[in-house]
Design an enzyme around this catalytic site. Sequence first.
Site, PDB file in Angstrom:
ATOM      1  N   HIS B 152       0.926  -1.149  -0.080  1.00 17.30           N
ATOM      2  CA  HIS B 152       0.095   0.028  -0.091  1.00 17.30           C
ATOM      3  C   HIS B 152       0.923   1.138   0.022  1.00 17.30           C
ATOM      4  CE1 HIS B 152      -3.209  -2.958   1.223  1.00 17.30           C
ATOM      5  NE2 HIS B 152      -2.211  -3.448   1.930  1.00 17.30           N
ATOM      6  N   SER B 282      14.901  21.322 -13.719  1.00 17.54           N
ATOM      7  CA  SER B 282      13.809  21.981 -14.077  1.00 17.54           C
ATOM      8  C   SER B 282      14.490  23.324 -14.593  1.00 17.54           C
ATOM      9  CB  SER B 282      13.159  22.012 -12.650  1.00 17.54           C
ATOM     10  OG  SER B 282      12.288  23.419 -12.893  1.00 17.54           O
TER      11      SER B 282
END
Lengths: 305, 478
Positions: B152, B282
């Site tokens: 999970h 970036s």
Amino acid sequence: MPFALAESRLPLPLLRRGKVREVYEVGPDALLLVASDRVSAFDVVLPNPIPRKGAVLTQISAFWFGELRDVLPSHFLTADDDEIIARVPALASHRDQLSGRAMLCRRTTPFPIECVVRGYLSGSAWAEYRDRGTLAGEPMPRGLVESARLDRPIFSPATKADVGHDENITLDHARDIVGADRADQLRDASLKLYAAGRDRAATRGIIIADTKFEFGKTSEGTTLLIDEVLTPDSSRFWPADQYAPGRGQPSFDKQPLRDYLADLKKVGKWNGSAPGPDLPPEVVRATSDRYVDAYRRITGHDLPA
Amino acid sequence: MTPPRYESPLGTRYASSVMQALWSAEHRAGLWRRLWLALAEAERALGVPIPEDAIAGIRAHLDDADLAAVRVYEQRLRHDVMAHIHHLGDQAPAARPYLHLGATSCFVTDNADLIVLRDACGLLLGRLRRVLAALRELAITHADQPTVAYTHFQPALLTTVGKRATLWAFDFALDADALLRVLERLPFRGCKGATGTQASFVELFHGDAAKVRELDRRVAAAFGFTETVPVCGQTYSRKVDAQIVDAWAGLGQSGSKFGNDLRLLQHEGELLEPAESAQVGSSVMPYKRNPMRAERLCALSRYLVALRENTAYTAATQWLERTLDDSANRRLVLPDAAMAADALLILAADIGRGVEVRQSTVERNVTRVMPYMATERWLLLAVAAGGDRQSVHEVIRRHSWAARDAEDRGEPPSLLDRLAADPAFAKVDVARLRAELEPARYIGRSSSQVHEYVAEHLDPLLERLTPFATSDSAGVTV
């Protein structure tokens, strides 16, 4: 043991099937040279191919074409399977035959002489000297012994014979065949190429006793180094640590094979002519190991799997 | 001046030059010519009076088709195969009367497609071999390195870095099995005529059925196929395409999972994909190091998985002996799928080989969760010392939550100290509690599983893939 290829069969027009190599046409401007795994000894092609031998010959040539580029440009385009298939996708179904054995080259018009350079007195040159005291027709100092190192490497051209042995000729004869300027150009190039190769091999414990270069002319008139270059098949490679003048030298690559065949001849089990005898697996393996080792010694790298 | 043209990014950015060459118009023309050559040779060998110079004519022009000349014919004839036949006839006039004898267009189109599909499968197996070899190395090198396992995407028990790599390898190994199965069974279409009945060849050989079958076999053998389809209409069953693309799409599933896992782990700082030293993450956030290769891997994988819908529906929508429902769709989908698979495998191998395991981060993350991992064993120790299981459970739950809250506020880990100070653990030696914090005790058989998997499954598979080895000149364009 990896798969050994006795002869290639590729879906391209076959121009020549030589003693151990096939030459295919790739369009009007290129050739594919495939070194099979066939092996010859005492001038007889033996029935058992030697695993990896073809790849060793091709990749050693590829190595030298790169090393010697500054001495003379060559016909070499690529010997990388993927790059070959990218240019000739019809070969994609035949990767097993390529496996490092193939080299894509620019097509040239070859000059019809073999440019042999001898740094040591061996083979037919030793026979000529012993019988007549000359080498390539030129007088030589007296008292040289078999396998002696020559003070200066000698250019010793030969004709290209379609059948049988190439015939040693003099420089003057070579000038008659290709023209004086051209013959001198090929001699100078050959001597420079040999010196560069010899020095490099010496640092790796290998003596290049003699070798044969071939040259061709492009359609624009440029002279290129062609064929195979400084391979065990086009040269005599001797292990430097076993060098002793005054006798024949062990061969770096073919000695296990020669020893085996010489023993057979001695006991009368082979008369020395074709067809050659079947080779036992241990001789095949030992010879394969020698070739792979030659690649490692010369280039400093392992032969890519 | 040539007008601006659209080019597929699969060609300009992602797929290798080898894969592109396989799907090129030049290669297709070369294969068609080789098929015509093989057909004429086999027909001649079986008694059809085709002169040797006709065959020599084809052989001399295998790779010099002038595609511009073909286009001129095609504009007039509106038929690609006939355009190629006319152009070859111009180049090899002696062959012209005998070209394509008894054949239908699908003789060249379908058979050539099968050759390309086969060779593409072979190339993909070579690429896959590199991926598997890289993951093998990763698995072996880090077989013993404990790391937090996640279910999970929440910390669960521990595993090892190497054990996790075997999960990725196993997925790709299943894909290799599927591809090998496809390749082993891939048939040639062979010489079957316009509706698959071989009627034209029966005419050509004056009713000699044995020769008709022998022709089929010989032409297939010339291209390395041992089997031809036992029956077909005009085309070979399009289920063959669907099964191939299904196998390729499997690579997309595995590539996507591998890529996503890497992105999650790069977020945790545990594994970093390889990066160039001058790579920019970036334009505005200079500090960023993004998992861009894994992201691209996922994007291409998703594209490939989605493409399989096409081949499934193409197989489903063929009518009777054939319709042209397949043509335009196959022209797009088959090469795109092959190139997406090629590109994703090159990426996966590149990432697998260059992935950086940040051992200190892996260890720090393990240390942080260790106390919580140990709670089950601590519970057993307290019970063994006479505690009540339900009460101890509540004590641990209370301290766990408090310790985690404190850690969230930036305080150091405190669960062990809190429990050691609690009366419920008064009879348990702290040293015994601390001993349960050793990660190696929580990795089960991870290490052995890695070595067993590699020895018993992966190495034999890699051995089987040796004949497909590529020379690895294909790199990632970043």
